[in-house]
Design a protein around this motif. Structure first.
Motif, short mmCIF file in Angstrom:
data_model
loop_
_atom_site.label_atom_id
_atom_site.label_comp_id
_atom_site.label_asym_id
_atom_site.label_seq_id
_atom_site.Cartn_x
_atom_site.Cartn_y
_atom_site.Cartn_z
N MET A 1 0.75 -1.18 0.13
CA MET A 1 0.09 0.02 0.09
C MET A 1 1.02 1.24 0.02
N THR A 2 0.44 2.15 -0.69
CA THR A 2 1.28 3.51 -0.73
C THR A 2 0.93 4.39 0.62
N PRO A 3 2.03 4.69 1.23
CA PRO A 3 1.95 5.31 2.33
C PRO A 3 1.32 6.52 2.34
N PHE A 4 0.38 6.65 3.48
CA PHE A 4 -0.27 8.23 3.80
C PHE A 4 0.60 9.06 4.12
N VAL A 5 0.86 10.30 3.46
CA VAL A 5 1.70 11.34 3.59
C VAL A 5 1.41 12.62 4.17
N VAL A 6 1.99 13.23 5.06
CA VAL A 6 1.46 14.78 5.64
C VAL A 6 2.84 15.30 5.83
N ARG A 7 2.72 16.88 5.69
CA ARG A 7 3.93 17.86 6.10
C ARG A 7 3.64 18.40 7.29
N ILE A 8 4.62 18.56 8.16
CA ILE A 8 4.48 19.28 9.50
C ILE A 8 5.64 20.05 9.68
N THR A 9 5.09 21.41 9.80
CA THR A 9 6.32 22.51 10.14
C THR A 9 6.35 22.57 11.71
N ALA A 10 7.51 22.54 12.34
CA ALA A 10 7.49 22.79 13.80
C ALA A 10 7.65 24.08 14.09
N GLY A 11 6.41 24.41 15.31
CA GLY A 11 6.32 25.55 15.63
C GLY A 11 7.13 25.93 16.90
N PRO A 12 7.35 27.12 17.53
CA PRO A 12 7.72 27.41 18.48
C PRO A 12 7.38 26.66 19.68
N ASN A 13 6.05 26.07 19.68
CA ASN A 13 5.90 25.80 21.02
C ASN A 13 5.98 24.07 20.90
N ASP A 14 6.63 23.73 19.92
CA ASP A 14 7.13 22.08 19.66
C ASP A 14 8.54 22.09 20.20
N ILE A 15 9.12 23.08 20.39
CA ILE A 15 10.66 22.87 20.84
C ILE A 15 10.93 23.07 22.23
N ASP A 16 11.87 22.11 22.63
CA ASP A 16 12.38 21.99 24.07
C ASP A 16 13.52 22.87 24.15
N GLU A 17 13.96 22.66 25.55
CA GLU A 17 14.95 23.60 25.91
C GLU A 17 16.10 23.56 25.26
N LEU A 18 16.49 22.31 24.65
CA LEU A 18 17.71 21.96 23.80
C LEU A 18 17.57 22.64 22.41
N GLY A 19 16.27 23.17 22.20
CA GLY A 19 16.33 23.66 20.81
C GLY A 19 15.72 22.99 19.55
N HIS A 20 15.26 21.88 19.84
CA HIS A 20 14.70 21.09 18.89
C HIS A 20 13.27 20.49 19.36
N VAL A 21 12.66 19.52 18.45
CA VAL A 21 11.38 19.28 18.67
C VAL A 21 11.36 18.17 19.99
N ASN A 22 10.37 18.53 20.88
CA ASN A 22 10.45 17.61 22.14
C ASN A 22 9.89 16.13 21.75
N ASN A 23 10.56 15.30 22.44
CA ASN A 23 10.02 13.97 22.35
C ASN A 23 8.47 13.92 22.40
N ALA A 24 7.49 14.68 23.23
CA ALA A 24 6.45 14.34 23.35
C ALA A 24 5.72 14.79 22.45
N VAL A 25 6.15 15.84 21.57
CA VAL A 25 5.88 16.40 20.38
C VAL A 25 5.57 15.37 19.08
N TRP A 26 6.89 14.50 19.07
CA TRP A 26 7.00 13.49 18.11
C TRP A 26 5.78 12.46 18.28
N VAL A 27 5.52 12.20 19.62
CA VAL A 27 4.41 11.25 20.08
C VAL A 27 3.05 12.02 19.52
N ARG A 28 2.85 13.03 19.77
CA ARG A 28 1.62 13.75 19.34
C ARG A 28 1.58 13.52 17.86
N TRP A 29 2.62 13.90 17.03
CA TRP A 29 2.50 13.96 15.57
C TRP A 29 2.16 12.33 15.06
N ILE A 30 3.00 11.40 15.83
CA ILE A 30 2.72 10.00 15.52
C ILE A 30 1.23 9.62 15.56
#
Length: 129
Positions: A1-30
């Motif tokens: 089957m062909t994968p279902f595809v979306v594009r997501i742009t990381a916003g300021p609220n997605d970023i943790d204190e290390l300056g990248h997308v927080n692990n909890a945000v990845w779970v939400r995106w999943i």
């Protein structure tokens, strides 16, 4: 089957204190991509009657994404369900072509009216395989 595809742009609220997308945000995106896939393919009667819940996430973090960066998310169901459950694959790739996050998530089907587990019938599974 062909994968279902979306594009997501990381916003300021997605970023943790290390300056990248927080692990909890990845779970939400999943979860977001899985739900979007279900709603894009399932018949309205199935969406009304059933709800999916996560029973397990196995996530490999392979790279970082900063605010303003866009990832391409793909999801697909590699194998038929087993009883009430099935595994879903998810992969997020950065603009550089590198995989940032990969996951295998296990989902269970519930009857929306009473919250009970249901066996995934061939009719429910067919559009996703």
């Amino acid at each position: 089957m062909t994968p279902f595809v979306v594009r997501i742009t990381a916003g300021p609220n997605d970023i943790d204190e290390l300056g990248h997308v927080n692990n909890a945000v990845w779970v939400r995106w999943i979860q977001d991509i899985a739900v979007a896939h279900w709603r894009s393919i399932a018949p309205p009667a199935h969406i009304e009657a059933y709800v999916w819940v996560v029973t397990r996430h196995e996530i490999d973090y392979r790279g970082n994404v900063a605010a303003g960066e866009t990832v391409t998310g793909e999801t697909w169901i590699p194998e038929p369900p087993r009883g009430a459950r099935f595994d879903r694959r998810v992969r997020f790739t950065g603009a550089d072509g590198r995989v940032k996050v990969e996951a295998i998530t296990t989902w269970a089907l519930l009857d929306r009216s009473n919250g009970r587990l249901l066996r995934v019938t061939p009719e429910i599974a067919a559009p996703f395989l």
